[in-house]
Design an enzyme around this catalytic site. Structure first.
Site, PDB file in Angstrom:
ATOM      1  N   ASP A 311       0.584  -1.342   0.012  1.00  7.55           N
ATOM      2  CA  ASP A 311      -0.036  -0.038   0.001  1.00  7.55           C
ATOM      3  C   ASP A 311       0.783   1.286  -0.131  1.00  7.55           C
ATOM      4  O   ASP A 311       2.055   1.031   0.264  1.00  7.55           O
ATOM      5  CB  ASP A 311      -0.863   0.049   1.251  1.00  7.55           C
ATOM      6  CG  ASP A 311      -2.245   0.752   0.927  1.00  7.55           C
ATOM      7  OD1 ASP A 311      -2.288   1.649  -0.408  1.00  7.55           O
ATOM      8  OD2 ASP A 311      -3.365   0.791   1.599  1.00  7.55           O
TER       9      ASP A 311
HETATM   10  C1  NOJ Z   1      -4.098   3.786  -0.214  1.00  8.56           C
HETATM   11  C2  NOJ Z   1      -5.294   2.985  -0.052  1.00  8.56           C
HETATM   12  O1  NOJ Z   1      -5.040   2.370   1.146  1.00  8.56           O
HETATM   13  C3  NOJ Z   1      -5.194   1.847  -0.949  1.00  8.56           C
HETATM   14  O2  NOJ Z   1      -6.499   1.112  -0.984  1.00  8.56           O
HETATM   15  C4  NOJ Z   1      -5.237   2.393  -2.488  1.00  8.56           C
HETATM   16  O3  NOJ Z   1      -5.529   1.414  -3.463  1.00  8.56           O
HETATM   17  C5  NOJ Z   1      -3.741   3.132  -2.364  1.00  8.56           C
HETATM   18  N1  NOJ Z   1      -3.865   4.321  -1.406  1.00  8.56           N
HETATM   19  C6  NOJ Z   1      -3.605   3.805  -3.978  1.00  8.56           C
HETATM   20  O4  NOJ Z   1      -4.374   4.953  -4.003  1.00  8.56           O
END
Ligand code: NOJ
Length: 774
Positions: A311
């Protein structure tokens, strides 16, 4: 399932009508010792098929790559955002040029992805194409209901279709990969991200995970309108303590195995191409550095062949977690745990080369990760034609196609849950000559598409409930609008809009109050400690009811809210979630009875936040409280609130009524491997055609570990004409009764079971008993 010009409603309806007796195989459980041996997944997606030509290509390519170029393939960076759309800093463009980045996210449109792809293909030494990722969560341009709303449809064909259309639109704008589905089980509605998942149930969540993977990836990744899907956030992110986003998770391996992991396993078995790590720590180890999760379970036990992305900066976050002393150590821990690609953290970019040179990370580990990433580029056909997703003509022909918009409307109405309908307040009677439409969400385009609808248009396209009601009501009906109240937290004491709203209500036959939460009160970093209607909405609602006019509450929100006063005093309540681009039409379809509501709650609605976490499949206590039997004090209960929720998981009403026959079992005893068929006949006893979600629950009465009071093990959504009956049959085997036993092995245990088939998790109507023998 490719979308044709055929109206999706007809398409879905015809699917629902197939045959009059359905036998639903209940998907077997899976062997998941904790965390020891677990059966390798038998399922293999078509992209996993052996491909000697690809292997040769990848061998030759990797042999040519420098260590810096390899690290580049493991690095993902975001574009920036400007008012006109995504842009790229010059520095990042130079990173692409230098081969220091293999994947870009938050960049789209055929033109823009083509421009960036051109740099990668024409200006880098090896010309390896970029992989473009994006959060396509519940629609790309055409926005469907938020994921929790889609889940409330319990309609796998509809969910698959939404994902398929999302893939068609996204791929036409240069996107190769979506960071969806989020398959985190969520039992705590304080957590804002409950809106992005399928709710509290493992079985329903697993079926939805599969439907999404099928929808995004199709059955052939080399088709230019299919995209890679991501199972996220691995793992247990939904169990953040106190519902506060990014917070600690700590749970038994049994709960992890039996409740939180199965939807990920289901996604893997459906052939999902990528996994995303979670921000949280799990039992003391940050998920992004967890070898147990990323290697022992995902690779060794489940045989996952795709790649793992972190993430956003979650490698870097292992430093504040107190798990890594610096970024170099964090990068080392992440790649050695099983991470393949670093999202935005530049931890690999800045440290992986030195880690290999100093021997802390082996080059073989790097090569394995690089190969997994390059394989996906190859499977998508990007080495053949790096621009195949960046096609302006296709983009023009695809976005907002009329059949996509019609599907969005249909899926939105399928997602809505009729929570209460006293005295047949709904549908709105044809005799109503005037309607007051009131509330901060009644005419707010911005709110309609909810959170995580990044490429969605919030300004012009969304149809609001007011628009939908006005168009449907037609010229003969006076529709008066007054915003009346505010959902802003700080407006709690204001009453300035009340007079106008009350006057509109008094002058109308019916009041439709569209209230709930602002769109960004759920989603990432949007946790709340109160689940009540924010702002001054509750006060206005009470005054609207006091006018004596029939009030219909249309609740728009991304989580279960606590509305005990409304549950007692408002005659009709419809949960509409954030219903998407066409949501206002869908609301009108339901309010006027053009569509008979069929949604069921995928998450329990508590009475108050003090009951949280509250979920239907809890374990029993040694002192269960049954009001009629146990008057005494020393029972598991609250002094001030019943134990029961406001509305249970699986609850949802219809404008018609359904009667269930007693359950018939093929046998009252089964042996391991032997199927048990449980059948009921469901009759539409009302005057309207309708759909019902027939739900099968079981309880294992005594186990080597305490078993939940009820567990969903099957469901089917059926359409019945007024007066029509249909027999629904479910097949269970001992595999469906499996769990993580006292000795940590996974399997069933002989003994007595109860089984219910009914309309909701709290329906005790039709039950049966059976025994599993040795
Ligand atoms: C943070 C989020 O937790 C995740 O779900 C998302 O796909 C990513 N950012 C990318 O934007």
């Amino acid at each position: 399932m490719p979308v044709t010009g055929k109206a999706p409603f007809a398409l879905l309806a015809s699917i629902a009508l197939l045959g009059s007796t359905a036998v639903i195989p209940v998907t077997p459980g899976f062997g998941q010792d904790a965390p020891a041996s677990q059966a390798q997944s038998p399922a293999r997606a078509s992209w996993e098929a052996a491909d000697p030509a690809m292997e040769k290509f990848l061998d030759e390519l990797i042999a040519k790559m420098t260590l810096e170029e390899k690290v580049g393939q493991l690095t993902q960076l975001t574009s920036d955002w400007e008012s006109t759309g995504p842009t790229m800093r010059e520095g990042y463009k130079n990173d692409i040029r230098a081969g220091r980045v293999g994947s870009i996210f938050n960049a789209y449109t055929a033109e823009y992805t083509r421009e960036l792809q051109r740099i990668a293909v024409e200006e880098t030494r090896l010309g390896i194409p970029l992989l473009f990722g994006y959060d396509v969560i519940h629609g790309h341009r055409t926005i469907f209901p938020i994921s929790l709303g889609e889940a409330a449809s319990w309609d796998m064909k509809a969910i698959e279709l939404a994902a398929r259309i999302s893939a068609q639109e996204a791929s036409a704008e240069g996107i190769h990969w979506t960071f969806a589905p989020m398959v985190d089980i969520a039992r705590d509605p304080r957590w804002g991200r409950v809106s992005e998942g399928a709710g509290e149930d493992t079985y329903l969540g697993s079926r939805i995970a599969e439907a999404n993977v099928r929808g995004y990836q199709g059955d052939d990744l080399s088709r230019p309108d299919t995209i890679l899907a991501t199972a996220k956030h691995f793992a247990a992110y939904g169990a953040a303590e106190a519902g506060r986003d990014y917070n600690t998770t700590d749970m038994s391996m049994r709960r992890l195995n039996d409740v939180y992991l199965p939807p990920f396993k289901a996604a893997r078995d459906a052939g999902v191409a990528t996994f995303m790590t979670a921000f949280n720590e799990l039992n003391g180890i940050p998920a992004t550095g967890s070898k147990m999760l990323l290697t022992d379970i995902l690779r060794d036990q489940w045989g996952f062949n795709g790649f793992v992305v972190t993430d956003y900066t979650s490698i870097n976050e292992m430093i504040p977690h107190g798990y890594s002393v610096d970024l170099a150590q964090a990068a080392e821990q992440a790649i050695n745990a099983g991470v393949d690609m670093d999202m935005q953290g530049a931890a690999f970019l800045d440290h992986l080369k030195e880690l290999v040179e100093s021997g802390r990370v082996s080059e073989e580990t790097v090569d394995t990760a690089v190969r997994r990433v390059l394989e996906m580029k190859y499977r998508l056909g990007l080495f053949e034609d790096p621009y195949r997703y960046s096609d302006e003509a296709r983009q023009k022909a695809t976005l907002y196609r009329p059949d996509f918009l019609e599907a969005a409307r249909d899926i939105a109405r399928r997602s809505m849950v009729l929570l209460k309908n006293e005295g047949d307040t709904l549908p709105i009677a044809a005799t109503a000559r005037s309607i007051a439409v009131i509330g901060p969400l009644a005419d707010s385009k911005t709110d309609m598409i909810g959170s995580w609808s990044a490429a969605g248009d919030r300004q012009t396209r969304p149809i609001t409930p007011l628009q939908g009601i006005r168009e449907r009501a037609g010229d003969g009906v006076t529709v008066t609008y007054a915003k009346g109240a505010s959902y802003a937290f700080e407006d709690g004491d204001k009453t300035d809009g009340f007079a106008e709203a009350l006057a509109a209500a008094r002058n109308s036959d019916v009041v439709v109050a569209v209230m709930g939460e602002r769109w960004d009160m759920t989603g990432e970093a949007a946790s709340r400690t109160s689940l009540d209607l924010p702002g001054n909405q509750q006060a206005l609602l009470e005054q609207l009811v006091a006018t004596g006019k029939p009030v219909i509450l249309v609740l728009m929100s991304g989580r279960p809210n606590t509305i005990p006063w409304a549950a007692d005093h408002v005659p009709a309540i419809l949960e509409a979630w954030y219903p998407g681009t066409q949501g206002g039409y869908a609301v009108a379809d339901v309010l006027f009875g053009d569509y008979n509501p069929s949604g069921k709650l995928p998450m329990t609605f508590p009475r108050n936040v003090g009951q949280v976490p509250i979920y239907y499949n809890a374990d029993n206590t040694g002192r269960p409280y049954t009001p009629d039997v146990h008057g005494q004090k020393y029972r598991s209960r609250y002094l001030n609130t019943p134990n029961e929720p406001q509305w249970a998981f699986g609850h949802g009403l219809s404008y018609t009524s359904f009667a269930y026959s007693p359950v018939t079992l093929s046998s009252d005893t089964i042996r391991p491997g032997q199927p048990l068929t449980a059948s009921v006949t469901v009759t539409n006893t009302g005057a309207r055609d309708g759909e019902e979600v027939v739900q099968l629950y079981i309880r294992d009465l005594v186990g080597s570990v305490v078993r939940p009071v009820r567990q969903l093990k099957g469901f089917e959504k059926i359409a019945l004409k007024a007066g029509e009956s249909r027999t629904v049959s479910f097949t269970l085997t001992d595999a469906d009764l499996a769990f993580t036993r006292a000795d940590n092995s996974f399997g069933s245990e002989p003994g007595a079971f109860k089984l219910w088939i009914g309309t909701s998790s709290d329906d005790n109507g039709q039950e049966a008993d059976f025994t599993l023998t040795q």
